[in-house]
Structure formats: structure tokens, C-alpha cells
Motif scaffolding. Structure first.
Motif, PDB file in Angstrom:
ATOM      1  N   LEU A 167       8.258 -26.008 -20.544  1.00 59.59           N
ATOM      2  CA  LEU A 167       7.914 -25.464 -21.846  1.00 59.59           C
ATOM      3  C   LEU A 167       7.017 -26.468 -22.556  1.00 59.59           C
ATOM      4  O   LEU A 167       7.336 -27.660 -22.633  1.00 59.59           O
ATOM      5  CB  LEU A 167       9.173 -25.204 -22.683  1.00 59.59           C
ATOM      6  N   LEU A 168       5.905 -25.997 -23.072  1.00 58.80           N
ATOM      7  CA  LEU A 168       4.969 -26.851 -23.798  1.00 58.80           C
ATOM      8  C   LEU A 168       5.022 -26.472 -25.269  1.00 58.80           C
ATOM      9  O   LEU A 168       4.794 -25.304 -25.627  1.00 58.80           O
ATOM     10  CB  LEU A 168       3.556 -26.678 -23.256  1.00 58.80           C
ATOM     11  N   VAL A 169       5.333 -27.445 -26.136  1.00 59.70           N
ATOM     12  CA  VAL A 169       5.504 -27.176 -27.567  1.00 59.70           C
ATOM     13  C   VAL A 169       4.848 -28.285 -28.382  1.00 59.70           C
ATOM     14  O   VAL A 169       4.582 -29.384 -27.885  1.00 59.70           O
ATOM     15  CB  VAL A 169       6.995 -27.074 -27.961  1.00 59.70           C
ATOM     16  N   GLY A 170       4.617 -27.979 -29.659  1.00 65.73           N
ATOM     17  CA  GLY A 170       4.114 -28.970 -30.594  1.00 65.73           C
ATOM     18  C   GLY A 170       5.240 -29.782 -31.196  1.00 65.73           C
ATOM     19  O   GLY A 170       6.422 -29.462 -31.040  1.00 65.73           O
ATOM     20  N   PRO A 171       4.919 -30.834 -31.938  1.00 69.51           N
ATOM     21  CA  PRO A 171       5.943 -31.759 -32.453  1.00 69.51           C
ATOM     22  C   PRO A 171       6.862 -31.154 -33.497  1.00 69.51           C
ATOM     23  O   PRO A 171       7.963 -31.659 -33.719  1.00 69.51           O
ATOM     24  CB  PRO A 171       5.108 -32.907 -33.041  1.00 69.51           C
ATOM     25  N   ARG A 172       6.454 -30.051 -34.132  1.00 65.11           N
ATOM     26  CA  ARG A 172       7.290 -29.445 -35.172  1.00 65.11           C
ATOM     27  C   ARG A 172       8.112 -28.278 -34.655  1.00 65.11           C
ATOM     28  O   ARG A 172       8.846 -27.658 -35.416  1.00 65.11           O
ATOM     29  CB  ARG A 172       6.408 -28.989 -36.340  1.00 65.11           C
ATOM     30  N   HIS A 173       8.033 -27.986 -33.384  1.00 63.13           N
ATOM     31  CA  HIS A 173       8.812 -26.899 -32.803  1.00 63.13           C
ATOM     32  C   HIS A 173      10.289 -27.296 -32.761  1.00 63.13           C
ATOM     33  O   HIS A 173      10.628 -28.455 -32.507  1.00 63.13           O
ATOM     34  CB  HIS A 173       8.307 -26.584 -31.391  1.00 63.13           C
ATOM     35  N   PRO A 174      11.222 -26.352 -33.001  1.00 67.40           N
ATOM     36  CA  PRO A 174      12.652 -26.691 -32.999  1.00 67.40           C
ATOM     37  C   PRO A 174      13.154 -27.299 -31.690  1.00 67.40           C
ATOM     38  O   PRO A 174      14.156 -28.016 -31.689  1.00 67.40           O
ATOM     39  CB  PRO A 174      13.321 -25.333 -33.263  1.00 67.40           C
ATOM     40  N   LEU A 175      12.474 -27.037 -30.576  1.00 68.78           N
ATOM     41  CA  LEU A 175      12.925 -27.559 -29.284  1.00 68.78           C
ATOM     42  C   LEU A 175      12.180 -28.832 -28.873  1.00 68.78           C
ATOM     43  O   LEU A 175      12.367 -29.328 -27.765  1.00 68.78           O
ATOM     44  CB  LEU A 175      12.742 -26.499 -28.198  1.00 68.78           C
ATOM     45  N   ALA A 176      11.358 -29.349 -29.751  1.00 68.80           N
ATOM     46  CA  ALA A 176      10.462 -30.453 -29.381  1.00 68.80           C
ATOM     47  C   ALA A 176      11.208 -31.707 -28.944  1.00 68.80           C
ATOM     48  O   ALA A 176      10.687 -32.497 -28.149  1.00 68.80           O
ATOM     49  CB  ALA A 176       9.533 -30.779 -30.538  1.00 68.80           C
ATOM     50  N   SER A 177      12.406 -31.931 -29.430  1.00 66.63           N
ATOM     51  CA  SER A 177      13.130 -33.160 -29.104  1.00 66.63           C
ATOM     52  C   SER A 177      13.979 -33.043 -27.838  1.00 66.63           C
ATOM     53  O   SER A 177      14.586 -34.026 -27.413  1.00 66.63           O
ATOM     54  CB  SER A 177      14.029 -33.564 -30.275  1.00 66.63           C
ATOM     55  N   ALA A 178      14.013 -31.872 -27.247  1.00 63.48           N
ATOM     56  CA  ALA A 178      14.864 -31.676 -26.061  1.00 63.48           C
ATOM     57  C   ALA A 178      14.276 -32.407 -24.856  1.00 63.48           C
ATOM     58  O   ALA A 178      13.060 -32.449 -24.663  1.00 63.48           O
ATOM     59  CB  ALA A 178      14.998 -30.191 -25.755  1.00 63.48           C
ATOM     60  N   ARG A 179      15.142 -32.981 -24.013  1.00 63.42           N
ATOM     61  CA  ARG A 179      14.688 -33.625 -22.785  1.00 63.42           C
ATOM     62  C   ARG A 179      14.595 -32.626 -21.646  1.00 63.42           C
ATOM     63  O   ARG A 179      13.735 -32.749 -20.775  1.00 63.42           O
ATOM     64  CB  ARG A 179      15.640 -34.765 -22.416  1.00 63.42           C
ATOM     65  N   THR A 180      15.487 -31.667 -21.623  1.00 65.54           N
ATOM     66  CA  THR A 180      15.432 -30.542 -20.699  1.00 65.54           C
ATOM     67  C   THR A 180      15.909 -29.305 -21.445  1.00 65.54           C
ATOM     68  O   THR A 180      16.544 -29.409 -22.504  1.00 65.54           O
ATOM     69  CB  THR A 180      16.317 -30.752 -19.449  1.00 65.54           C
ATOM     70  N   LEU A 181      15.590 -28.145 -20.879  1.00 61.05           N
ATOM     71  CA  LEU A 181      16.016 -26.876 -21.471  1.00 61.05           C
ATOM     72  C   LEU A 181      16.524 -25.962 -20.369  1.00 61.05           C
ATOM     73  O   LEU A 181      16.081 -26.052 -19.213  1.00 61.05           O
ATOM     74  CB  LEU A 181      14.853 -26.199 -22.198  1.00 61.05           C
ATOM     75  N   THR A 182      17.444 -25.071 -20.724  1.00 64.00           N
ATOM     76  CA  THR A 182      17.898 -24.039 -19.792  1.00 64.00           C
ATOM     77  C   THR A 182      17.307 -22.704 -20.229  1.00 64.00           C
ATOM     78  O   THR A 182      16.957 -22.527 -21.416  1.00 64.00           O
ATOM     79  CB  THR A 182      19.430 -23.941 -19.778  1.00 64.00           C
ATOM     80  N   PRO A 183      17.177 -21.748 -19.326  1.00 64.04           N
ATOM     81  CA  PRO A 183      16.612 -20.445 -19.717  1.00 64.04           C
ATOM     82  C   PRO A 183      17.296 -19.785 -20.913  1.00 64.04           C
ATOM     83  O   PRO A 183      16.594 -19.234 -21.765  1.00 64.04           O
ATOM     84  CB  PRO A 183      16.751 -19.620 -18.433  1.00 64.04           C
ATOM     85  N   PRO A 184      18.629 -19.824 -21.040  1.00 69.38           N
ATOM     86  CA  PRO A 184      19.230 -19.196 -22.234  1.00 69.38           C
ATOM     87  C   PRO A 184      18.753 -19.804 -23.551  1.00 69.38           C
ATOM     88  O   PRO A 184      18.716 -19.116 -24.577  1.00 69.38           O
ATOM     89  CB  PRO A 184      20.732 -19.442 -22.024  1.00 69.38           C
ATOM     90  N   GLN A 185      18.365 -21.082 -23.537  1.00 67.87           N
ATOM     91  CA  GLN A 185      17.879 -21.708 -24.770  1.00 67.87           C
ATOM     92  C   GLN A 185      16.498 -21.193 -25.175  1.00 67.87           C
ATOM     93  O   GLN A 185      16.054 -21.443 -26.297  1.00 67.87           O
ATOM     94  CB  GLN A 185      17.821 -23.228 -24.595  1.00 67.87           C
ATOM     95  N   LEU A 186      15.826 -20.480 -24.268  1.00 68.10           N
ATOM     96  CA  LEU A 186      14.500 -19.950 -24.574  1.00 68.10           C
ATOM     97  C   LEU A 186      14.556 -18.539 -25.147  1.00 68.10           C
ATOM     98  O   LEU A 186      13.524 -18.025 -25.588  1.00 68.10           O
ATOM     99  CB  LEU A 186      13.636 -19.940 -23.302  1.00 68.10           C
ATOM    100  N   ARG A 187      15.706 -17.918 -25.124  1.00 70.99           N
ATOM    101  CA  ARG A 187      15.811 -16.564 -25.665  1.00 70.99           C
ATOM    102  C   ARG A 187      15.493 -16.561 -27.156  1.00 70.99           C
ATOM    103  O   ARG A 187      15.840 -17.489 -27.890  1.00 70.99           O
ATOM    104  CB  ARG A 187      17.224 -16.014 -25.435  1.00 70.99           C
ATOM    105  N   ASP A 188      14.849 -15.517 -27.569  1.00 75.57           N
ATOM    106  CA  ASP A 188      14.443 -15.317 -28.970  1.00 75.57           C
ATOM    107  C   ASP A 188      13.348 -16.289 -29.412  1.00 75.57           C
ATOM    108  O   ASP A 188      12.959 -16.273 -30.591  1.00 75.57           O
ATOM    109  CB  ASP A 188      15.649 -15.437 -29.925  1.00 75.57           C
ATOM    110  N   ARG A 189      12.856 -17.118 -28.512  1.00 74.88           N
ATOM    111  CA  ARG A 189      11.718 -17.978 -28.840  1.00 74.88           C
ATOM    112  C   ARG A 189      10.433 -17.267 -28.444  1.00 74.88           C
ATOM    113  O   ARG A 189      10.364 -16.601 -27.415  1.00 74.88           O
ATOM    114  CB  ARG A 189      11.813 -19.309 -28.090  1.00 74.88           C
ATOM    115  N   ARG A 190       9.399 -17.429 -29.247  1.00 77.53           N
ATOM    116  CA  ARG A 190       8.118 -16.820 -28.912  1.00 77.53           C
ATOM    117  C   ARG A 190       7.398 -17.681 -27.883  1.00 77.53           C
ATOM    118  O   ARG A 190       7.024 -18.819 -28.163  1.00 77.53           O
ATOM    119  CB  ARG A 190       7.246 -16.658 -30.156  1.00 77.53           C
ATOM    120  N   ILE A 191       7.215 -17.141 -26.693  1.00 79.05           N
ATOM    121  CA  ILE A 191       6.501 -17.829 -25.632  1.00 79.05           C
ATOM    122  C   ILE A 191       5.165 -17.118 -25.470  1.00 79.05           C
ATOM    123  O   ILE A 191       5.090 -16.007 -24.952  1.00 79.05           O
ATOM    124  CB  ILE A 191       7.305 -17.809 -24.319  1.00 79.05           C
TER     125      ILE A 191
END
Length: 323
Positions: A167-191
Motif C-alpha cells: 500500500l502506498l500512502v502519503g504522510p497524513r493518511h491514517p495508515l501511514a505509520s503502520a509497518r505492515t497491513l492485513t487485507p481486513p485493515q484495507l476495507r472501507d479505505r479508498r484505494i
């Protein structure tokens, strides 16, 4: 018709800049400009529009390009028919910063003696690339026809490698500080993935991915290129996109974009290599061996259905091509 003018047009269309085309052809930019101008006068149409970033094909240029490629291929074949030796190994990739190009570059750095010509056909329908392999315009293509039964009978398709997604995000995105992500964490996010073309393999991939994990894949709007996409991510608090782990992206340091691996399961884009069923270019053997040596996916990984159903037979085909 001046075939060198046609060749200059084709190369400029493929690289998007007259200077880069001139460098590859070993002539000056002025020579390329004059050749293309003469060709436009002969045809009575404009083939390019000039932009700040280079040149873009007009509608007439788009219509002329596939026929121009055929002319250049025919000339090359005629020359090679009477010239000792063989031409460079010509492989089509989706883009010069794509994972396929990165892998080929890594191979070439270890084998600089390889005569390699990396090209981009700029077509969305993989069946068009299959025909280019069939006719000999290219020696191989990193494209996937998801229904292998629709391939030309004299073209085969083998598993090349799998590209894990990030996942590629900008510094102000809510997930920007994550080291890894799982697919359920991407639900409801605009990709946001602009440029998902109908009839393309990636359209099928994103359809299956969105369905499998209930993701919001947004393909709205025209594709203005990676630079515009990266600018949008840098300024956004809610937009993200998906990129391959090996894809090469470059952005200003002020963008502070973050690439975050997706795990449990790893989401992977499967890449295939199309090549002639008989008498492939001799240089392909070493390339296929290199692809087979790449690191495999983690045990927990997701692939689209059309990849998993073909994987065993593809691996057997790779082994048969080892010298």
C-alpha cells in the motif's frame, strides 16, 4: 516512404521523448524531428502533439503506430535474413519502471554481455501482445492471457514470478505509520488505481481482489501518469494506491510517501511470460532460469483464481526450458 522515418516515429512513440528516441537510434534530436516532420507531411496528418514532458500520439498517430511497427519489423527481418548473427533479445514489459523491467535490469547487470532490447508495446489487451510474439515482432512478453485456451496455438505462456503488493500512502493518511497491513485493515479505505483498462489482465485481477477481500478499488478518472498519482497521494488524507514490491517509483523527498507491505495473506500479482512454442530466441533460456531463481511468495499468499489453476503446469514448463 522513408523506413528510417517510420523507425524514428515508432521509437519516439514508445519512449515518449524525441531526445530519448534519438539517443537510442544514434542520431541527433534534430534528425528525429526532421524525419517525423517529413513523415507527417507525406501522410498529411499530425502524428504527435508536443507537451512539456515530451510527445504524445494524436489519434492519427495511434492508428498509424501498429502498422508502422509492422513496417519496422519487416525491414529488420529482411536485414537479419542476410546479416550474420541474430538481433537482440526483444522483451515487452508493461512499463520501464515495472517489476518486469526491474527484474530484467537485475539480470542484465549480472550478465552485461546479454544483447537485450526491452520495449513497451503500450497495449492493454494481452491478446495483442500474444500476436506480436506470434509474428516475431517481439521474442517474449510479460503479459497474461487469463484464459490460456485463447492463446494462438504457436504461443505458450509460463509462470514468470509473483509480485507482492504494497500500500502506498502519503504522510497524513491514517495508515501511514503502520509497518505492515492485513487485507481486513484495507476495507472501507479508498484505494485509487486509475487506468484499469477493460479487457486487460489487471482489470480481472482487481475485480477478483476487490471481491475476495471486500475492498474499495476506485478506478475513477483518466490516468494522467504516475507523477500525478504520486502528487495526489502526497496531498491526501484518505487516498491510497497499490504498487508492486519490485516496482520502481521516484518522488520528491517532500512527498514523504510510505510503502507498506500487505501480509497475512500477502496479496500478489502473478506475472507470466509469453513466448513462441517452438524455436524461441536462444537468450530466453537464461532469462527463464533467472526468473525461476527469484524468491517465492510467503506460505500465506493470495493469488487470483486464473493463476492458481495454472501454476503447476507452468512450473513444469519452466523446468523444460532449462538448458
Amino acid at each position: 516512404m522513408d523506413t528510417e522515418a517510420v523507425r524514428s516515429f515508432v521509437r519516439a512513440a514508445e519512449v515518449g521523448q524525441l531526445q530519448h528516441a534519438a539517443d537510442e537510434l544514434g542520431v541527433t534530436q534534430q534528425a528525429v524531428s526532421k524525419r517525423i516532420a517529413a513523415l507527417e507531411r507525406e501522410l498529411g496528418v499530425r502524428l504527435f502533439t508536443r507537451t512539456a514532458r515530451g510527445v504524445e500520439l494524436t489519434l492519427d498517430g495511434q492508428a498509424f503506430l501498429p502498422h508502422a511497427r509492422t513496417v519496422v519489423t519487416g525491414v529488420d527481418r529482411a536485414v537479419n535474413a542476410v546479416r550474420p548473427g541474430s538481433r537482440a533479445l526483444r522483451i515487452d514489459v508493461l512499463g520501464l519502471r515495472s517489476a518486469q523491467a526491474v527484474v530484467l535490469h537485475d539480470y542484465w547487470r549480472s550478465h552485461p554481455e546479454t544483447d537485450l532490447d526491452v520495449v513497451t508495446l503500450r497495449v492493454n489487451d494481452p491478446h495483442v501482445a500474444a500476436v506480436a510474439v506470434q509474428t516475431g515482432e517481439i521474442d517474449a512478453s510479460f503479459r497474461t492471457v487469463t484464459d490460456a485456451a485463447t492463446l494462438p496455438h504457436d504461443v505458450q505462456m509460463i509462470h514468470a514470478f509473483d509480485s507482492p503488493l504494497e500500500l502506498l500512502v502519503g504522510p497524513r493518511h491514517p495508515l501511514a505509520s503502520a509497518r505492515t497491513l492485513t487485507p481486513p485493515q484495507l476495507r472501507d479505505r479508498r484505494i485509487w488505481v486509475p487506468g484499469i483498462a477493460p479487457r486487460s489482465e489487471w482489470a480481472e485481477f482487481y475485480d477478483e481482489l476487490a471481491t475476495a477481500f471486500d475492498l474499495r478499488i476506485d478506478a475513477a478518472g483518466p490516468n494522467f501518469g504516475n507523477e500525478v498519482l504520486l502528487d495526489a497521494l502526497a496531498d491526501s488524507t484518505d487516498v491510497a494506491t497499490l504498487v508492486g514490491a519490485r516496482d520502481r517509483y521516484i518522488w520528491p523527498t517532500s512527498h514523504d510517501l510510505r510503502r507498506i507491505p500487505i501480509v497475512n495473506p500477502t496479496l500478489a500479482y502473478p506475472l507470466s511470460l509469453m513466448l513462441p512454442r517452438t524455436n524461441p530466441h536462444p537468450g530466453l533460456h537464461a532469462i527463464i532460469n533467472h526468473l525461476a531463481s527469484l524468491a517465492p511468495l510467503p506460505e500465506r499468499a493470495w493469488l487470483p483464481s486464473w493463476a492458481t489453476t495454472r501454476r503447476r503446469s507452468d512450473d513444469d514448463t519452466v523446468r523444460t526450458h532449462r538448458p
